[in-house]
Each structure stands twice: as structure tokens, then as C-alpha cells.
Design an enzyme around this catalytic site. Structure first.
Site, PDB file in Angstrom:
ATOM      1  N   GLY A   1       0.832  -1.209   0.000  1.00  0.00           N
ATOM      2  CA  GLY A   1       0.000   0.000   0.000  1.00  0.00           C
ATOM      3  C   GLY A   1       0.862   1.252   0.000  1.00  0.00           C
TER       4      GLY A   1
ATOM      5  N   VAL B   1      16.659   8.990  -0.628  1.00  0.00           N
ATOM      6  CA  VAL B   1      17.488   7.842  -1.054  1.00  0.00           C
ATOM      7  C   VAL B   1      18.296   8.230  -2.297  1.00  0.00           C
ATOM      8  CG1 VAL B   1      17.372   5.525  -2.093  1.00  0.00           C
ATOM      9  CG2 VAL B   1      15.986   6.046  -0.069  1.00  0.00           C
ATOM     10  N   VAL B   2      17.590   8.770  -3.294  1.00  0.00           N
ATOM     11  CA  VAL B   2      18.256   9.082  -4.573  1.00  0.00           C
ATOM     12  C   VAL B   2      19.353  10.116  -4.361  1.00  0.00           C
ATOM     13  CG1 VAL B   2      17.887  10.139  -6.844  1.00  0.00           C
ATOM     14  CG2 VAL B   2      16.275   8.416  -5.991  1.00  0.00           C
TER      15      VAL B   2
ATOM     16  N   ARG C   1       0.748  -4.840  -5.575  1.00  0.00           N
ATOM     17  CA  ARG C   1       0.741  -6.086  -4.803  1.00  0.00           C
ATOM     18  C   ARG C   1       1.021  -7.163  -5.857  1.00  0.00           C
ATOM     19  NH1 ARG C   1      -0.789  -4.215   0.106  1.00  0.00           N
ATOM     20  NH2 ARG C   1      -2.455  -2.684   0.196  1.00  0.00           N
TER      21      ARG C   1
ATOM     22  N   GLY D   1       5.763  -2.316   3.658  1.00  0.00           N
ATOM     23  CA  GLY D   1       5.332  -2.854   4.940  1.00  0.00           C
ATOM     24  C   GLY D   1       5.782  -4.289   5.162  1.00  0.00           C
ATOM     25  N   ASP D   2       5.024  -5.020   5.964  1.00  0.00           N
ATOM     26  CA  ASP D   2       5.433  -6.376   6.358  1.00  0.00           C
ATOM     27  C   ASP D   2       5.575  -7.321   5.159  1.00  0.00           C
ATOM     28  OD1 ASP D   2       2.676  -6.181   6.029  1.00  0.00           O
ATOM     29  OD2 ASP D   2       2.207  -7.590   7.629  1.00  0.00           O
ATOM     30  N   GLY D   3       4.643  -7.233   4.198  1.00  0.00           N
ATOM     31  CA  GLY D   3       4.734  -8.090   3.018  1.00  0.00           C
ATOM     32  C   GLY D   3       6.002  -7.801   2.226  1.00  0.00           C
TER      33      GLY D   3
ATOM     34  N   THR E   1       4.247   2.256   5.619  1.00  0.00           N
ATOM     35  CA  THR E   1       2.863   1.757   5.614  1.00  0.00           C
ATOM     36  C   THR E   1       2.055   2.561   6.614  1.00  0.00           C
ATOM     37  OG1 THR E   1       1.410  -0.079   6.269  1.00  0.00           O
ATOM     38  CG2 THR E   1       3.624  -0.116   7.191  1.00  0.00           C
ATOM     39  N   ILE E   2       0.808   2.852   6.270  1.00  0.00           N
ATOM     40  CA  ILE E   2      -0.016   3.606   7.229  1.00  0.00           C
ATOM     41  C   ILE E   2      -0.359   2.745   8.445  1.00  0.00           C
ATOM     42  CG2 ILE E   2      -1.005   5.110   5.451  1.00  0.00           C
ATOM     43  CD1 ILE E   2      -3.675   3.483   5.834  1.00  0.00           C
ATOM     44  N   ASP E   3      -0.154   1.420   8.347  1.00  0.00           N
ATOM     45  CA  ASP E   3      -0.612   0.512   9.411  1.00  0.00           C
ATOM     46  C   ASP E   3       0.229   0.552  10.688  1.00  0.00           C
ATOM     47  OD1 ASP E   3      -2.540  -0.227   7.654  1.00  0.00           O
ATOM     48  OD2 ASP E   3      -1.893  -2.295   7.397  1.00  0.00           O
TER      49      ASP E   3
ATOM     50  N   ASP F   1       2.647  -1.341  11.486  1.00  0.00           N
ATOM     51  CA  ASP F   1       2.683  -2.715  11.992  1.00  0.00           C
ATOM     52  C   ASP F   1       4.057  -3.364  11.906  1.00  0.00           C
ATOM     53  OD1 ASP F   1       2.745  -2.906   9.262  1.00  0.00           O
ATOM     54  OD2 ASP F   1       1.123  -4.351   9.077  1.00  0.00           O
TER      55      ASP F   1
ATOM     56  N   ARG G   1      -5.481  -3.312   8.642  1.00  0.00           N
ATOM     57  CA  ARG G   1      -5.375  -4.780   8.440  1.00  0.00           C
ATOM     58  C   ARG G   1      -5.441  -5.522   9.768  1.00  0.00           C
ATOM     59  NH1 ARG G   1      -3.776  -6.935   3.569  1.00  0.00           N
ATOM     60  NH2 ARG G   1      -2.431  -5.195   3.041  1.00  0.00           N
TER      61      ARG G   1
ATOM     62  N   GLY H   1     -11.941  11.696  20.559  1.00  0.00           N
ATOM     63  CA  GLY H   1     -12.832  11.548  21.711  1.00  0.00           C
ATOM     64  C   GLY H   1     -13.899  10.495  21.494  1.00  0.00           C
TER      65      GLY H   1
HETATM   66  N1  ADP Z   1       6.047 -14.338   1.304  1.00  0.00           N
HETATM   67  C1  ADP Z   1       6.412 -13.468   0.357  1.00  0.00           C
HETATM   68  N2  ADP Z   1       7.410 -13.773  -0.508  1.00  0.00           N
HETATM   69  C2  ADP Z   1       7.788 -12.917  -1.476  1.00  0.00           C
HETATM   70  N3  ADP Z   1       7.230 -11.726  -1.651  1.00  0.00           N
HETATM   71  C3  ADP Z   1       6.256 -11.352  -0.834  1.00  0.00           C
HETATM   72  C4  ADP Z   1       5.790 -12.193   0.225  1.00  0.00           C
HETATM   73  N4  ADP Z   1       4.797 -11.538   0.885  1.00  0.00           N
HETATM   74  C5  ADP Z   1       4.637 -10.372   0.245  1.00  0.00           C
HETATM   75  N5  ADP Z   1       5.513 -10.236  -0.778  1.00  0.00           N
HETATM   76  C6  ADP Z   1       5.634  -9.143  -1.740  1.00  0.00           C
HETATM   77  O1  ADP Z   1       5.487  -7.894  -1.098  1.00  0.00           O
HETATM   78  C7  ADP Z   1       4.429  -7.163  -1.727  1.00  0.00           C
HETATM   79  C8  ADP Z   1       3.830  -6.204  -0.765  1.00  0.00           C
HETATM   80  O2  ADP Z   1       3.228  -6.904   0.335  1.00  0.00           O
HETATM   81  P1  ADP Z   1       1.814  -6.427   0.921  1.00  0.00           P
HETATM   82  O3  ADP Z   1       1.508  -7.327   2.048  1.00  0.00           O
HETATM   83  O4  ADP Z   1       0.838  -6.330  -0.184  1.00  0.00           O
HETATM   84  O5  ADP Z   1       2.063  -4.939   1.396  1.00  0.00           O
HETATM   85  P2  ADP Z   1       2.988  -4.317   2.564  1.00  0.00           P
HETATM   86  O6  ADP Z   1       4.403  -4.507   2.191  1.00  0.00           O
HETATM   87  O7  ADP Z   1       2.611  -2.878   2.547  1.00  0.00           O
HETATM   88  O8  ADP Z   1       2.617  -5.038   3.815  1.00  0.00           O
HETATM   89  C9  ADP Z   1       3.508  -8.255  -2.241  1.00  0.00           C
HETATM   90  O9  ADP Z   1       2.658  -7.766  -3.228  1.00  0.00           O
HETATM   91  C10 ADP Z   1       4.506  -9.270  -2.770  1.00  0.00           C
HETATM   92  O10 ADP Z   1       4.997  -8.877  -4.028  1.00  0.00           O
HETATM   93  O1  FBP Z   2      -5.553  -0.902  -1.056  1.00  0.00           O
HETATM   94  P1  FBP Z   2      -5.825  -2.348  -0.835  1.00  0.00           P
HETATM   95  O2  FBP Z   2      -5.011  -3.213  -1.713  1.00  0.00           O
HETATM   96  O3  FBP Z   2      -7.287  -2.627  -0.874  1.00  0.00           O
HETATM   97  O4  FBP Z   2      -5.359  -2.729   0.638  1.00  0.00           O
HETATM   98  C1  FBP Z   2      -5.952  -2.258   1.805  1.00  0.00           C
HETATM   99  C2  FBP Z   2      -4.973  -2.461   2.921  1.00  0.00           C
HETATM  100  O5  FBP Z   2      -3.836  -1.634   2.712  1.00  0.00           O
HETATM  101  C3  FBP Z   2      -3.578  -0.844   3.859  1.00  0.00           C
HETATM  102  O6  FBP Z   2      -4.143   0.429   3.643  1.00  0.00           O
HETATM  103  C4  FBP Z   2      -2.106  -0.698   4.057  1.00  0.00           C
HETATM  104  O7  FBP Z   2      -1.541  -1.962   4.286  1.00  0.00           O
HETATM  105  P2  FBP Z   2      -0.156  -2.395   3.681  1.00  0.00           P
HETATM  106  O8  FBP Z   2       0.828  -1.385   4.109  1.00  0.00           O
HETATM  107  O9  FBP Z   2       0.101  -3.763   4.276  1.00  0.00           O
HETATM  108  O10 FBP Z   2      -0.247  -2.428   2.209  1.00  0.00           O
HETATM  109  C5  FBP Z   2      -4.289  -1.588   4.992  1.00  0.00           C
HETATM  110  O11 FBP Z   2      -4.606  -0.722   6.056  1.00  0.00           O
HETATM  111  C6  FBP Z   2      -5.493  -2.137   4.283  1.00  0.00           C
HETATM  112  O12 FBP Z   2      -5.956  -3.296   4.929  1.00  0.00           O
HETATM  113 MG    MG Z   3       1.235  -4.804   5.433  1.00  0.00          MG
END
Ligand code: ADP
Ligand code: FBP
Ligand code: MG
Length: 328
Positions: free
Chosen positions: A15, A27-28, A76, A106-108, A130-132, A134, A176, A190
């Protein structure tokens, strides 16, 4: 020994989050300052696979500091989770002799970066975007502060109309599986109650709280529901509450993607700049598979592994307690 990194690529993934552009700029320009060749990867891991990798200079990032979203776009990308996708991505990096990769996400994104770095030995640094909020190892992730402010502004507006009509509003916010956004926005607006993914609030307790409000002559009530809440989203909660407690005219608002957009706050611009600057400097000193984060106003490194697996400890206990006490 410092690695001999010459070519560095940066990407944004998952996201989008306000402050990503400030971070890309940092960075650049930091890389160029150190005499490195800088590249931008379009659409996150999708661009690595599709070989959509463009050279960047100091002017490529002019006048973007204040913009929401990400000029590099994001995606994604399911293909990157597969071995074949990763292989293609590596080939493209190798062809351009890119030896350092900075991922903002973010975490993904970090899960992908960690697998990629381990498998191919590429130097990887993560920036929490990430706005989350997390990720463990950074008190704040990039975009969280702006999103919280955007949501507060929206809830203030809802409060005006809720109050005028003596209504009960259930407002669903993003996050999420993280309740950070919900908790902070509940304190700042509030709210009468907040439902979080990490903590169980029984429907019974929620109804008792709302009844107390009616008994003490509250004209309106607002319940913030985090999207990852275990009892369902705002619509589900509203329906269940209405069945048992019909003292208010009840409305539901899902704030949705407006929460992710907009110009980054001053805080996120500074955070993005600091994290981008630090990620390049640390990478050039030899750090890899690490996340740069802000802890107690200092930039600190955390391994991607730890950043990924400990985020559930981030909710501030005092805020939780406060939401109950200050909304009597
Ligand atoms: N287990 C994984 N292995 C490889 N790439 C991953 C895995 N999980 C996530 N990714 C990659 O990271 C991208 C971003 O993850 P996502 O969860 O959508 O968002 P965020 O990084 O914001 O949490 C995914 O679309 C995918 O390309
Ligand atoms: O924009 P999408 O793909 O519908 O995803 C919505 C999700 O992305 C977020 O806005 C941000 O999450 P990530 O940083 O994991 O991408 C979550 O709060 C929400 O659940
Ligand atoms: Mg995430």
C-alpha cells in the site's frame, strides 16, 4: 569491511503511504552525493520482474517532497512470491549490475526482501512505509502520522452531524491486523469506544458503555472499528448492537482509501527524509537485511526478521486505558 556498492535501486511496494516520495528523494540524493548510480524500480516487485528499472538523477526527484502516493508507483505482486518471479527479478538486477536494493514498504514487502536477499545474496535494506504502523523496531512507520491526521479530520466532521442528530456512528478505519490507527484516532477524536484486532471487547461491554452515555446525557456517540476486528467490520457491529440496543439512530461510515492519500504531514516528510538518508548511509557502511527505524527520536537498525515478527507489542497501554476514562 565496507562493500563496494556502485549501483543502488529503490522501490516502493504494498500500500502506498504519504511520505514515500520524501523518502525516495532522500534515497536518490544521498546515493548521488556518495557518487553512486541510482535507479528507480517502477511498481514495486512487479517492475523488478518486468525490468521496468529507470536511472534516476537529482532532478528526477525534484518537487515531490510534498506529494502523497509514490512517483515510483506500487503494486501487490503475487508473481514475486514464486521462485520463477524472484529468478526473473534477480536476472534483471544482475544485468544492470545493481548491487544494492532499498525497499520502502510494509510487512509483506519485507518478507519478500528477506527471502530475496537470502536467496541471491543481494544487499537489501528496508524502510518502514505503511499507514498501518505494523512493524517492530520503528515507533512510527512512514505514512501513519498523516493517515491518523486525515482520519481525525474526517471524524471531526462526522461528529458535527452525529451531534446535531443525536446519532450513534460506527466508523471503520484501516489497519489490516493492527489497531494502531484505530487507537490513536479514537483518543484524538474523543471516541466513546474503540474495537481493536489485538484486544477483545465483548458486545455486552460495548453496549454497557453506550448505555452509560445515554444515561449521562451524551448527545452522540462514536465507535471506531478497526477493519481487522474479530467480530467483523463496522456494518456487522452496528447490526448486532442495534438488535440489542435501539436508543440511538445508528449510522455506519467506512472511511476507505481516503485514509491513504494526501500530502504528507511535516512529521512524515522529516521521517521519510531521515529514513531514506540513513538507509543509504548504512548500506554503504555494510548493513544488509536490516530495517532503518525511528526509536525514541534516534535512527536505529533492526533485522528484517525481528521487524516482521514482533509488531503486536506496539499498542500503547496508556492510550487504551485513556479511551475508557476520558470518554465517560
Ligand atoms: N512471502 C512473500 N514472498 C515474497 N514476496 C512477498 C511475500 N509476501 C509479500 N511479498 C511481496 O510484497 C508485496 C507487498 O506486500 P503487501 O503485504 O501487499 O504490502 P505491505 O508490504 O505494505 O505489507 C507483495 O505484493 C509481494 O509482491
Ligand atoms: O488498497 P488495498 O489493496 O485494498 O489494501 C488495503 C490495505 O492496505 C492498507 O491500507 C495498508 O496496508 P499495507 O501497508 O500492508 O499495504 C491496509 O490498512 C489495508 O488493509
Ligand atoms: Mg502490510
Amino acid at each position: 569491511m565496507e562493500p563496494n556498492i556502485r549501483n543502488i535501486a529503490v522501490l516502493t511496494s504494498g500500500g502506498d503511504a504519504p511520505g514515500m516520495n520524501a523518502c525516495i528523494r532522500a534515497v536518490v540524493r544521498t546515493g548521488i552525493y556518495h557518487g553512486k548510480n541510482m535507479f528507480g524500480v517502477m511498481q514495486g516487485y512487479q517492475g523488478l520482474i518486468n525490468n521496468h528499472i529507470i536511472p534516476m538523477n537529482a532532478r528526477s526527484v525534484s518537487n515531490i517532497l510534498h506529494l502523497g502516493g509514490t512517483i515510483l508507483k506500487t503494486a501487490r505482486c503475487l508473481e514475486f512470491k514464486e521462485d520463477e518471479g524472484m529468478e526473473k527479478a534477480f536476472k534483471n538486477l544482475k544485468e544492470k549490475e545493481i548491487d544494492g536494493l532499498i525497499v520502502i514498504g510494509g510487512d509483506g514487502t519485507f518478507t519478500g526482501a528477506q527471502r530475496f536477499g537470502k536467496k541471491y545474496g543481494v544487499n537489501v535494506m528496508g524502510i518502514p512505509g505503511t499507514i498501518d504502523n505494523d512493524l517492530y523496531g520503528s515507533d512510527f512507520t512512514l505514512g501513519y502520522d498523516t493517515a491518523v491526521n486525515t482520519i481525525i479530520e474526517a471524524i471531526d466532521k462526522i461528529r458535527d452531524t452525529a451531534d446535531s442528530h443525536d446519532r450513534l456512528f460506527f466508523i471503520e478505519v484501516m489497519g489490516r491486523d493492527s489497531g494502531c490507527i484505530a487507537l490513536r484516532t479514537a483518543v484524538a477524536s474523543g471516541a466513546e469506544a474503540v474495537l481493536l484486532p489485538e484486544k477483545e471487547t465483548s458486545l455486552k461491554d460495548l453496549i454497557i458503555k453506550l448505555k452509560e452515555g445515554v444515561n449521562t446525557k451524551k448527545s452522540s456517540s462514536i465507535v471506531i472499528v478497526s477493519e481487522g476486528n474479530k467480530y467483523g467490520g463496522a456494518w456487522d457491529i452496528a447490526k448486532s448492537v442495534k438488535r440489542k440496543f435501539n436508543h440511538y439512530d445508528t449510522k455506519v461510515t467506512i472511511l476507505g482509501h481516503l485514509q491513504r492519500g494526501g500530502s504528507p504531514s511535516g512529521f512524515d516528510r522529516i521521517l521519510g527524509s531521515r529514513l531514506g538518508f540513513a538507509a543509504v548511509n548504512e548500506m554503504l557502511k555494510g548493513a544488509t537485511m536490516q530495517m532503518v527505524g525511528l526509536r525514541g527520536n534516534e535512527i536505529k537498525l533492526t533485522s528484517l526478521d525481528v521487524a516482521l515478527h514482533m509488531h503486536s507489542y506496539k499498542l500503547e497501554d496508556d492510550l487504551l486505558e485513556m479511551t475508557k476514562v476520558l470518554s465517560i
